[in-house]
Design an enzyme around this catalytic site. Sequence first.
Site, short mmCIF file in Angstrom:
data_model
loop_
_atom_site.label_atom_id
_atom_site.label_comp_id
_atom_site.label_asym_id
_atom_site.label_seq_id
_atom_site.Cartn_x
_atom_site.Cartn_y
_atom_site.Cartn_z
N SER A 66 -33.10 65.76 39.09
CA SER A 66 -33.73 66.59 40.11
C SER A 66 -32.94 67.83 40.55
CB SER A 66 -34.06 65.75 41.35
OG SER A 66 -35.23 65.01 41.14
N LYS A 114 -31.81 71.14 50.74
CA LYS A 114 -32.97 70.33 50.38
C LYS A 114 -33.36 69.45 51.57
CE LYS A 114 -34.56 67.25 46.63
NZ LYS A 114 -34.16 66.53 45.39
N SER A 164 -37.07 67.34 41.31
CA SER A 164 -37.66 67.45 42.62
C SER A 164 -37.07 68.55 43.51
CB SER A 164 -37.52 66.11 43.36
OG SER A 164 -36.17 65.83 43.63
#
Lengths: 473, 96
Positions: free
Chosen positions: A164, A65, A140
Site C-alpha cells: 500500500s 495518511k 491503499s
Amino acid sequence: MLRDRKVSAREVATAFLDRAESTRELYGAYLHIDREWTLSQADAAQAKLDNGTAGPLTGVPVAIKDNISTAGQPTTCASKILDGYIPPYDATSMAKLKEAGLVAVGKTNLDEFAMGASNENSSAFPAKNPWDISRVPGGSSGGSAAAVAGRTAPVSLGSDTGGSIRQPAALCGIVGFKPTYGRVSRYGLVAFGSSLDQIGPMAHTVSDAALLAQAISGYDDRDATSLQMPSIDASRVQEGSIKGKRIAVPKELFAQGAEPGVLEAVHRAMDQLRAAGVEFVEVSVPEIELGVTTYYIIAPAEASSNLARFDGIRYGPRMEATGHVGTVAATRGQLFGHEVKARIMIGTYVLSAGYYDAFYLRAQQLRGKMAAHLDEVLQGCDAIIGPTSPVVAFPLGGLSQDPMAMKLVDYCTIPANMGGFPAISMPCGLSEGLPVGLQLMGRVTEDEALLQLAWQVEQALGPQAQPNLGLTQ
Amino acid sequence: MGITREEVLHVAQLARLQLQDHEIDAYQLELNELLGHFEDLSAVDVTGLEPKPHAVSLTNAWDEDVVRAGLTRDQALSNAPAQKAGLFIVPTILED
C-alpha cells in the site's frame, strides 16, 4: 531556504496549503485539512529554526495518511464507522514528526481501512492520479501518493500491509519505502494486518524518503513488535557506487499477467544498471506465485480480529436496533463498506472451527517457506529486483468489478510484507505515458544498505519524467 | 466445495455483520471465487514446515513494571456515541 531563513515555515506551509486546497476536488487527495492546525505546527517549526534546534526536515510540510492517529484531528480511515472520531493521542510516528519539526498539511485519502489497491474503496470519494485524473493513483495510500505527485506536499506518510505504499508510489511516479517490519512503531496506526502493517515515507527522491524514514523510526516500548534498534540512519545514503553490486532477479516476479510495457520499462532500467556495472543473478522463488493467495488468508484473518473493536460503543456512530448484538451488527453492517465486510467475512471463515488447519495454519507454513527462500536468496545478493506493480495506473472503475484482478495488482509487493523485508519502489520510465515502478527488496534490518543501493540506482537511471500539472516554475 | 447462502449468513452472524439480501448473494459469489483460489494451497506439501505467524520473529517483549499515565477518563469517553456518569452506555444485554 528554510534554514537560511529566506522563507519562513509559515510561508512554506501556506503555499502548500493553498495548493492542497485548490486541487482538493481535482485530486481527491485529502480527507481533512485544518489550516490552523498546520500553521500552528509551522510556528513551532519556526521556533526551532530560530533557536538553532532545527533538524534536516524542520519546517517541511508532510501529508499524513488518515489511518495514522493525530491528536485533536479527525482520523477516519476513510470509513463511515469512524465518522467524527477524534483521537485523544498522536501515533508515535506523528509525535516523532512533530518533534523533528515537520508540518502536517492534512490527512490523506485511502481505501477504507487500507483495504484496496486503487483508493476507490474510500467511503468519501476516490483519489485521482495527477498524471491523468481519469485514472486511479493506486492504493491503499492513494491520497498520500497523489498529494506528493500533485505537489501539494513534498513528502507524505503511508502504510503498507501488502504493497500500500509501494504500489501507489509506482502508479504516481514517486518513491515509496516500506521499512523492515518493526523499525517504525505501529502505535497509533489503526491496525489492519498487525503482522504485516508498516508505516513508511513517500517522496520525490530516495534521499528525501530516507530522511523521513530516519525521523519516524526507532524503538518504541508502546509497540510490542518494535525492534530494539536505533533509528534508520540516513547520513550515509548518498554514498558508494553501484558497480559490482549483485542483484537477484526472481523469474516469478516477471510473470503473472504483467503488462508488456511495464516489463519493457523494467528491462530497460536493468540494462542501464548492467551498463553501470551491476551483476544480475537469475533465481527462481516459486513460493512467490502463491503469495497473493497466502496473503488473502493471513491479512483478512488478522483484519477480522482487529476490526472487531468497531462496535459503535466506544467511538464512531451507532445504528440503533433491537438488543446489544442487533445494535452492533446493524452498526457494522451499515457503516463498513463492501470490501471491508468481504475481508472480515473471509477472515472469520478461515479462522472458524474445521477450517483453521486447512487455511490459516497452512498459509502460515507457506509464509514461512517463502520468507526463508527470499532470505536465502538475499544472503548471496545485495537485493532482489522486479517491477513494483504488474500494471500502470488503470482507469477509475477499470478493475472495481473484478475483485480477483484487483488483488493480483499486489502480486509483486506482497512477498516483502510476508517476511518483513524492507522494500522500496522508485520510478523507472514510462509505459503508455504513465509511470512504471521498479522495486528493490533488501535484507531484514538492513534498511540503510537498501536505501543506499536505491540511491545508487536512482543516480544510474538519471532524471525521470514528471507529470504535467499545469504549474509554471 | 462451495460456500452456501446459509454459511454466508452464519459467518456474517459470527462477525456481527447485518447484511442486506443483495449483499448476501454478492458475498456468496465473491467468497466462492476466493475459496477456489485457496484450493491451490491444498496441493502444496507443507509437511514439516514451521508456521510463521509474524514478519520478524520476536519472543517475550517485556515492559518495565512501572506506572505510566494513560488516557484520562474524559479522553477515553470523548468519542463515545452514548455515555452517562463516566460510563459507556450500551444497549440492553439481558432481557427481563
